[in-house]
Design a protein around this motif. Structure first.
Motif, short mmCIF file in Angstrom:
data_model
loop_
_atom_site.label_atom_id
_atom_site.label_comp_id
_atom_site.label_asym_id
_atom_site.label_seq_id
_atom_site.Cartn_x
_atom_site.Cartn_y
_atom_site.Cartn_z
N ALA A 60 0.84 -1.29 0.03
CA ALA A 60 0.00 -0.05 -0.02
C ALA A 60 0.93 1.38 0.01
N VAL A 61 0.74 2.21 -0.76
CA VAL A 61 1.09 3.53 -0.78
C VAL A 61 0.21 4.62 -0.79
N ILE A 62 0.41 5.39 0.40
CA ILE A 62 -0.54 6.51 0.22
C ILE A 62 0.43 7.91 0.24
N GLU A 63 -0.32 9.01 -0.36
CA GLU A 63 0.19 10.29 -0.14
C GLU A 63 -0.28 11.10 0.70
N LEU A 111 1.30 9.72 11.32
CA LEU A 111 -0.07 9.55 10.65
C LEU A 111 0.15 9.10 9.39
N ALA A 112 0.82 9.18 8.61
CA ALA A 112 1.22 8.81 7.37
C ALA A 112 1.61 7.28 7.40
N LEU A 113 2.44 6.97 8.36
CA LEU A 113 2.59 5.60 8.37
C LEU A 113 1.57 4.66 8.67
N ALA A 114 0.66 5.38 9.65
CA ALA A 114 -0.53 4.50 10.32
C ALA A 114 -1.62 4.44 9.27
N MET A 115 -1.70 5.54 8.31
CA MET A 115 -2.62 5.50 7.23
C MET A 115 -2.26 4.25 6.16
N ALA A 116 -1.04 4.38 6.01
CA ALA A 116 -0.51 3.39 4.99
C ALA A 116 -0.83 1.84 5.43
N LEU A 122 -5.12 5.16 16.62
CA LEU A 122 -3.70 5.74 16.78
C LEU A 122 -3.26 5.69 18.31
N ASP A 123 -1.89 5.30 18.26
CA ASP A 123 -1.30 5.53 19.68
C ASP A 123 -0.13 6.36 19.79
N HIS A 124 -0.28 7.45 19.98
CA HIS A 124 0.65 8.66 19.87
C HIS A 124 0.42 9.54 20.87
N THR A 171 -11.74 8.57 12.82
CA THR A 171 -11.66 8.43 11.36
C THR A 171 -10.41 9.16 10.59
N VAL A 172 -10.08 8.76 9.49
CA VAL A 172 -9.13 9.43 8.68
C VAL A 172 -9.19 10.82 8.61
#
Length: 396
Positions: free
Chosen positions: A141-144, A161-166, A197-199, A207-208
């Motif tokens: 999976a790739v997300i921008e 957040l970017a890594l969690a979404m990917a 999320l866990d930050h 939600t995203v």
């Protein structure tokens, strides 16, 4: 007597100056240091036998001590809320004052302020950001995720957040019903999915869309999820990914992904993965637009032929010579845009087709490049604003 007057004068001047300045409630950051200076003056005057160098000085010190304690507590609250939210100090203080220094209420108020601010900034161009890549046994999976500045792109909250979404994108089902291939998806499919999320700054189930809005509020910039891609492989295939300008594992500005397929059962995965990684790097560097020359669209060929013919006609040569020039340059065009025709960047004495043929001999089974994908942060965003056309990543 002369010495006593010399002591009284600076204490008196300092007393009236300090009392005038601090009665307005400003200069919080210097309260502690001034209080310490006053205490030193008092101690020195007592040693010299002047217990009250200025009338009312003891009463002033007691009231000043109370103010100092209150200010210290307020500064601690500002520091704690700043650590919790990463919001600008100006906004942190404003929320605390608004909520009568209740830190929990102020935190909620900051989130509301942030959502309003993020909404106001949502129309601003966000051409920077990062690509995040996640992979499991059968998918990549790739997300921008975009932002306005490179400074925010390097922020660890933004990157988290970017890594969690990917990673969450790997759960998306490929609605195209392809066993293997490239499946693009946009905000309409992804933004309402739940993230866990866990930050320290962004946590819990949300939600995203809400997670992106919250990070935008923290960063003070327009942050948005732009697009994503899923690549699947067959049971006998190998997926390889390469990230260029990698900020940390799984993040980068340019991604190259290649899917190799081999006929039958094959145990020589090491050779397949080695060549797959080299091909993914090649895709990033060489920027192919099509998998093979057979897959170059007729429209692209027609446009290129027209350009080449116009260039050749300017030489004044015969029509037969012009046709030969056009065909020769068209073959060169295929070598530039078709992956299988390109010279291999690691060894330019062979092309990609020869590289794959050599791999087939090495593993003892036919190997083919099933798909590839090249994505770059911000590509086509200016064109998108001008024409309202979503840019298409280079895929096959």
């Amino acid at each position: 007597m002369a010495f006593a007057r010399a002591v009284r004068r600076p204490i008196g001047v300092f007393y009236y100056s300090a009392s005038g300045r601090f009665s307005s409630g400003n200069e919080y950051s210097t309260v502690a240091s001034k209080f310490e200076t006053l205490s030193q003056y008092k101690s020195s005057s007592v040693l010299l036998g002047y217990t009250s160098p200025v009338p009312g000085f003891g009463k002033f010190l007691r009231s000043f001590s109370s103010v100092s304690s209150t200010v210290t507590d307020q500064m601690n609250l500002i520091k704690q809320l700043r650590e919790r939210t990463s919001a600008p100090i100006k906004d942190v203080k404003a929320s605390l004052v608004e909520c009568n220094w209740d830190i929990d209420a102020a935190q909620k108020d900051l989130r509301k302020r942030g959502k309003v601010l993020a909404s106001k900034k949502s129309s601003r161009t966000a051409a920077e950001g990062t690509l995040a890549v996640a992979q499991n046994e059968g998918k990549v999976a790739v997300i921008e995720l975009n932002c306005e500045t490179d400074f925010v792109a390097r922020n660890e909250i933004f990157q988290y957040l970017a890594l969690a979404m990917a990673k969450h994108a790997l759960l998306i089902e490929n609605s195209s019903q392809q066993v293997s291939g490239v499946f693009p998806f946009g905000p309409e499919l992804f933004e309402e999915l739940k993230l866990n999320l866990d930050h320290p700054k962004v946590n819990g189930e949300t939600t995203v869309t809400n997670a992106v809005t919250e990070v935008a509020a923290i960063m003070g910039e327009n942050v948005k999820f732009r697009r994503g891609f899923l690549l699947s492989k067959s049971s006998t295939g190998v997926l390889s990914a390469y990230l260029h300008t990698s900020l940390q594992p799984g993040l980068g500005r340019i991604a190259g992904i290649v899917s190799l397929e081999v006929e039958g059962e094959n145990t020589q995965l090491e050779a397949l993965q080695r060549v797959g990684s080299e091909l993914a790097m090649h895709v990033v560097a060489a920027k192919p637009l099509f998998l093979s020359k057979d897959l170059v669209s007729s429209e692209a060929i027609a446009n290129e032929r027209e350009i080449l013919k116009s260039q050749a006609e300017s030489t004044g040569k015969s029509q037969m010579a012009i046709e030969k020039i056009v065909e020769g340059r068209l073959r060169k065009y295929f070598e530039e845009v078709a992956l299988m025709e390109q010279k291999f960047i690691v060894n330019d004495s062979i092309n990609i087709k020869t590289l794959v043929d050599n791999l087939s001999k090495e593993v003892g089974s036919p190997v083919k490049v099933a798909n590839f994908l090249r994505v770059e942060v911000g590509e086509g965003i200016q064109r998108l604003e001008a024409s309202d056309d979503e840019p298409v990543a280079q895929t096959a």
